[in-house]
Design a protein around this motif. Structure first.
Motif, PDB file in Angstrom:
ATOM      1  N   ASN A 178      38.274  24.649  36.504  1.00 68.77           N
ATOM      2  CA  ASN A 178      39.480  25.016  37.239  1.00 68.77           C
ATOM      3  C   ASN A 178      39.931  26.429  36.865  1.00 68.77           C
ATOM      4  O   ASN A 178      40.255  27.257  37.711  1.00 68.77           O
ATOM      5  N   ILE A 179      39.938  26.688  35.561  1.00 61.46           N
ATOM      6  CA  ILE A 179      40.357  28.016  35.071  1.00 61.46           C
ATOM      7  C   ILE A 179      39.405  29.079  35.630  1.00 61.46           C
ATOM      8  O   ILE A 179      39.820  30.121  36.144  1.00 61.46           O
ATOM      9  N   LEU A 180      38.115  28.756  35.557  1.00 61.91           N
ATOM     10  CA  LEU A 180      37.090  29.703  36.006  1.00 61.91           C
ATOM     11  C   LEU A 180      37.260  30.044  37.485  1.00 61.91           C
ATOM     12  O   LEU A 180      37.158  31.212  37.885  1.00 61.91           O
ATOM     13  N   GLU A 181      37.586  29.037  38.268  1.00 62.22           N
ATOM     14  CA  GLU A 181      37.712  29.226  39.718  1.00 62.22           C
ATOM     15  C   GLU A 181      38.909  30.101  40.057  1.00 62.22           C
ATOM     16  O   GLU A 181      38.857  30.943  40.958  1.00 62.22           O
ATOM     17  N   ILE A 182      39.989  29.928  39.322  1.00 62.67           N
ATOM     18  CA  ILE A 182      41.251  30.559  39.716  1.00 62.67           C
ATOM     19  C   ILE A 182      41.500  31.913  39.054  1.00 62.67           C
ATOM     20  O   ILE A 182      42.043  32.826  39.673  1.00 62.67           O
ATOM     21  N   ALA A 183      41.068  32.050  37.810  1.00 59.48           N
ATOM     22  CA  ALA A 183      41.440  33.262  37.053  1.00 59.48           C
ATOM     23  C   ALA A 183      40.821  34.512  37.676  1.00 59.48           C
ATOM     24  O   ALA A 183      39.666  34.504  38.099  1.00 59.48           O
ATOM     25  N   ASP A 184      41.629  35.584  37.729  1.00 60.72           N
ATOM     26  CA  ASP A 184      41.041  36.849  38.171  1.00 60.72           C
ATOM     27  C   ASP A 184      41.137  37.911  37.083  1.00 60.72           C
ATOM     28  O   ASP A 184      40.960  39.092  37.320  1.00 60.72           O
ATOM     29  N   GLU A 185      41.455  37.442  35.862  1.00 60.80           N
ATOM     30  CA  GLU A 185      41.336  38.321  34.689  1.00 60.80           C
ATOM     31  C   GLU A 185      40.991  37.467  33.469  1.00 60.80           C
ATOM     32  O   GLU A 185      41.211  36.250  33.486  1.00 60.80           O
ATOM     33  N   GLY A 186      40.444  38.072  32.452  1.00 65.62           N
ATOM     34  CA  GLY A 186      40.058  37.332  31.249  1.00 65.62           C
ATOM     35  C   GLY A 186      41.286  36.769  30.538  1.00 65.62           C
ATOM     36  O   GLY A 186      42.375  37.348  30.632  1.00 65.62           O
ATOM     37  N   LYS A 187      41.128  35.645  29.848  1.00 67.44           N
ATOM     38  CA  LYS A 187      42.275  35.017  29.194  1.00 67.44           C
ATOM     39  C   LYS A 187      41.858  34.412  27.862  1.00 67.44           C
ATOM     40  O   LYS A 187      40.667  34.218  27.615  1.00 67.44           O
TER      41      LYS A 187
END
Ligand SMILES: NC(=O)c1ccc[n+]([C@@H]2O[C@H](COP(=O)([O-])OP(=O)(O)OC[C@H]3O[C@@H](n4cnc5c(N)ncnc54)[C@H](O)[C@@H]3O)[C@@H](O)[C@H]2O)c1
Ligand SMILES: O=c1ccn([C@@H]2O[C@H](COP(=O)(O)OP(=O)(O)O[C@H]3O[C@H](CO)[C@@H](O)[C@H](O)[C@H]3O)[C@@H](O)[C@H]2O)c(=O)[nH]1
Length: 456
Positions: free
Chosen positions: A115-124
Motif C-alpha cells: 500500500n505504501i509503495l503504491e501511494i508514496a511519491d517520495e521516500g519515507k
C-alpha cells in the motif's frame, strides 16, 4: 497550523492507538494521524467511547485529539503526507499452510508495505511497531525498494513494550525505547529522526539504538523471558501443592535476590494475552527454521507448561468437589486475560470455561469490563454459558467460585454475602491468589489457592 514532522500510524489497535496518542500528547509540534481499514474502530477513536479500555487513555486522547492527533480511514491521504510511517497492524499466529500454529501471519503486514509503495511519491521512514520475526525488515525493504519511481525507503525497528492495563504509564515512563536501524549513513540518519521524536519526553539514556536484527529479536526474547518466569513459578506451584510449601512465600524470598528480582513471579492459572503465546511460538518456529531444534524445544516448553497449568484448575476442582461438577453452577470471576483491561485474547478463563463445559458444569461468567468480548470468544458455546454483570448474582446458588482474573474489585466484595447465597459446601478456587484465604475459611468457604499445599 503547519507541522514540521508528520507521523502516520497504520493500525489503530491496542498498540497504535495508545502509542500515537502519547506521541501526540508529548510532541505538540508533530502531526500524528492514526489510520485503519476498520471504520467502526476509527469512529470509536473519534467518539466519547474509545474502542479499548485503558486506564488514563481517555484524558490523553481528549488533550490531543483535533489538535495534532487525528484518526482516519483515509489511508492514501495519510501515507502521502507522512514523513514517518509506523506500521502497527496485527501479526497473529498463522492458522494455515506452512508454519501453521507457530509462524507469524504476515499478510496484513505485507499488504501495508505494498500500500505504501503504491501511494508514496517520495521516500519515507518506515517504522516496524508490530512484533515481527527477526529479519522481517529485510523483506519489507525488498518490497519497498523494488519501486521503479527511484524512491528510497529506510526501515527502522521500534518494538513496543507496553503492557495492557498500564499502557499509558508504560508509554509516559518507559524503561527503555528501542530503535534498530541499518548502521549506514541513511540508516543512522533515520534512526536519529526517531530518537528526536522520543527525546521530547524520554531521557536520552533510555533510548537505546541497535542494529535492525538485534532490535527485532529483542522484542521476541523479552516476551519469551517474561513468560518463562511465569511458567517457571507455575511449575513450582504444583510442587508446592504436593509438599506444603507456599508458592507466594517462595517467590517473595527468591525475588529479594536482586539477581532474580521480584517481578513476574506471581503464580497464576497461566498467562494469557495476545502476545506471549504468539511471540514464543514465533520464536520456536524461527529456531526450527534456523536449524536449532533443541532451542525450539526449550522455548516451546514454556507454552506447554502454561496450558497444563490452566487445565489443572478444573482437575483440582474435580478432586475437591467429590469428583463431579456435572450440573453444578460455577461462577467464573473474570474473563479478561489480566486486570484493568477488557481484552480477552488468549485468556486462560476461556480454557477454564471450556474445561467446565467438558465436565457438564454450568459456568456463569462475570467481569467488570470483558463481558462483550467474552460473549464473542464463547460464541460457539454461548447456549451453555451464562453471563452476569453483577458478581453477587453470578455466585447465587453456585457450588463454586473460580477467580480467573486478578481484578482488585473481586477481593473487595462482601464474601459473607456471597457465602450466604451459595450452595453448601461453598468452594472457592482462587486462580490468582488475590483473596484472603484465611478470612474466607473463617466465613465457611473451602478455599483452594494456587501453589499452597496442606500445612504440615
Ligand atoms: N497488544 C499489546 O499489548 C501489544 C504490545 C506490544 C506489541 N504488540 C504488537 O503490536 C501489533 C499490533 O497489536 P494490537 O494488539 O494493537 O493489534 P490489534 O488487532 O488491536 O490492532 C491492529 C489493527 O490493525 C488494523 N489493520 C490490519 N491490516 C491493516 C491494513 N492493511 N491497513 C490498515 N489497518 C490495518 C486492524 O484493523 C486493527 O485495528 C502486533 O504485532 C502485536 O504483537 C501488541
Ligand atoms: O507474575 C505474573 C505476571 C503476569 N501474569 C499474567 O501474564 C499475562 C501477561 O501479562 P502482562 O505481561 O502484564 O500483559 P501484556 O499486555 O500481555 O504485556 C506483555 O506483552 C506485551 C505485548 O508484546 C509486551 O509489550 C509487554 O511488555 C508484556 O509484558 C497476564 O495473563 C497476566 O495475568 C502472571 O500470571 N504472573
Amino acid at each position: 497550523m503547519s507541522f514540521e514532522t508528520k507521523i502516520v500510524c497504520i493500525g489503530a489497535g491496542y498498540v497504535g492507538g495508545p502509542t500515537m496518542t502519547v506521541i501526540a500528547d508529548k510532541c505538540p509540534d508533530v502531526k500524528v494521524t492514526v489510520v485503519d481499514i476498520n471504520q467502526s474502530r476509527i469512529d470509536a477513536w473519534n467518539s466519547e467511547n474509545l474502542p479499548i479500555f485503558e486506564p488514563g487513555l481517555d484524558d490523553v486522547v481528549k488533550r490531543a485529539r483535533g489538535r495534532n492527533l487525528f484518526f482516519s480511514t483515509d489511508i492514501p491521504a495519510a501515507i502521502k503526507e507522512a514523513d514517518i510511517i509506523f506500521v502497527s497492524v496485527n501479526t497473529p499466529t498463522k492458522t494455515f499452510g506452512h508454519g501453521a500454529g507457530k509462524a507469524s501471519d504476515l499478510q496484513y503486514w505485507e499488504k501495508t508495505a505494498r500500500n505504501i509503495l503504491e501511494i508514496a511519491d517520495e521516500g519515507k521512514i518506515i517504522v516496524e511497531k508490530s512484533t515481527l520475526p527477526v529479519r522481517t525488515a529485510a523483506a519489507m525493504e525488498r518490497i519497498l525498494n523494488s519501486n521503479d519511481k527511484g524512491l528510497h525507503f529506510e526501515v527502522l525497528s521500534n518494538p513496543e513494550f507496553l503492557a495492557e492495563g498500564t499502557a499509558i504509564n508504560d508509554l509516559f515512563e518507559p524503561d527503555r525505547v528501542l530503535i534498530g536501524s541499518h548502521q549506514t549513513e541513511s540508516g543512522l540518519a533515520a534512526c536519529q529522526k526517531l530518537v528526536d521524536v522520543y527525546a521530547h519526553w524520554v531521557p536520552r539514556d533510555r533510548i537505546l539504538t541497535t542494529n535492525l536484527w538485534s532490535s527485532e529479536l529483542t522484542k521476541l526474547t523479552a516476551n519469551a523471558f517474561l513468560a518463562q518466569r511465569i511458567s517457571s513459578i507455575n511449575s513450582i506451584s504444583a510442587l508446592c501443592e504436593r509438599t506444603g510449601a507456599d508458592v507466594d512465600e517462595v517467590a517473595y524470598v527468591m525475588g529479594k535476590d536482586r539477581r532474580i528480582g521480584s517481578k513476574f513471579l506471581k503464580a497464576s492459572i497461566g498467562f494469557g494475552g495476545s502476545c506471549f503465546k504468539k511471540d514464543i511460538l514465533n520464536l520456536v518456529y524461527l529456531c526450527g527454521y534456523y536449524g536449532l531444534p533443541e532451542v525450539a524445544a526449550y522455548w516451546e516448553s514454556v507454552v506447554k507448561i502454561n496450558e497444563w497449568q490452566t487445565h489443572r484448575v478444573v482437575d483440582r476442582m474435580l478432586e475437591t468437589m467429590f469428583n463431579t461438577i456435572a450440573g453444578k453452577k460455577i461462577a467464573v470471576f473474570g474473563f479478561a486475560f489480566k486486570a484493568n483491561t477488557g481484552d480477552t485474547r488468549e485468556s486462560p478463563a476461556n480454557l477454564v470455561v471450556r474445561d467446565l463445559l467438558a465436565e457438564h458444569a454450568l459456568p456463569v461468567v462475570t467481569d467488570p469490563k470483558a463481558i462483550p468480548d467474552a460473549k464473542r470468544d464463547l460464541k460457539d458455546v454461548i447456549e451453555q454459558v451464562s453471563f452476569e454483570e453483577d458478581p453477587y448474582k453470578a455466585a447465587e446458588d453456585a457450588h463454586a467460585v473460580v477467580v480467573c482474573t486478578e481484578w482488585k474489585c473481586f477481593a473487595e466484595l462482601d464474601w459473607k454475602r456471597i457465602y450466604s447465597s451459595m450452595a453448601k459446601p461453598a468452594f472457592v478456587f482462587d486462580g490468582r491468589n488475590i483473596l484472603d484465604a484465611d478470612a474466607l475459611r473463617k466465613i465457611g468457604f473451602e478455599v483452594t489457592s494456587i501453589g499452597k499445599g496442606k500445612a504440615e
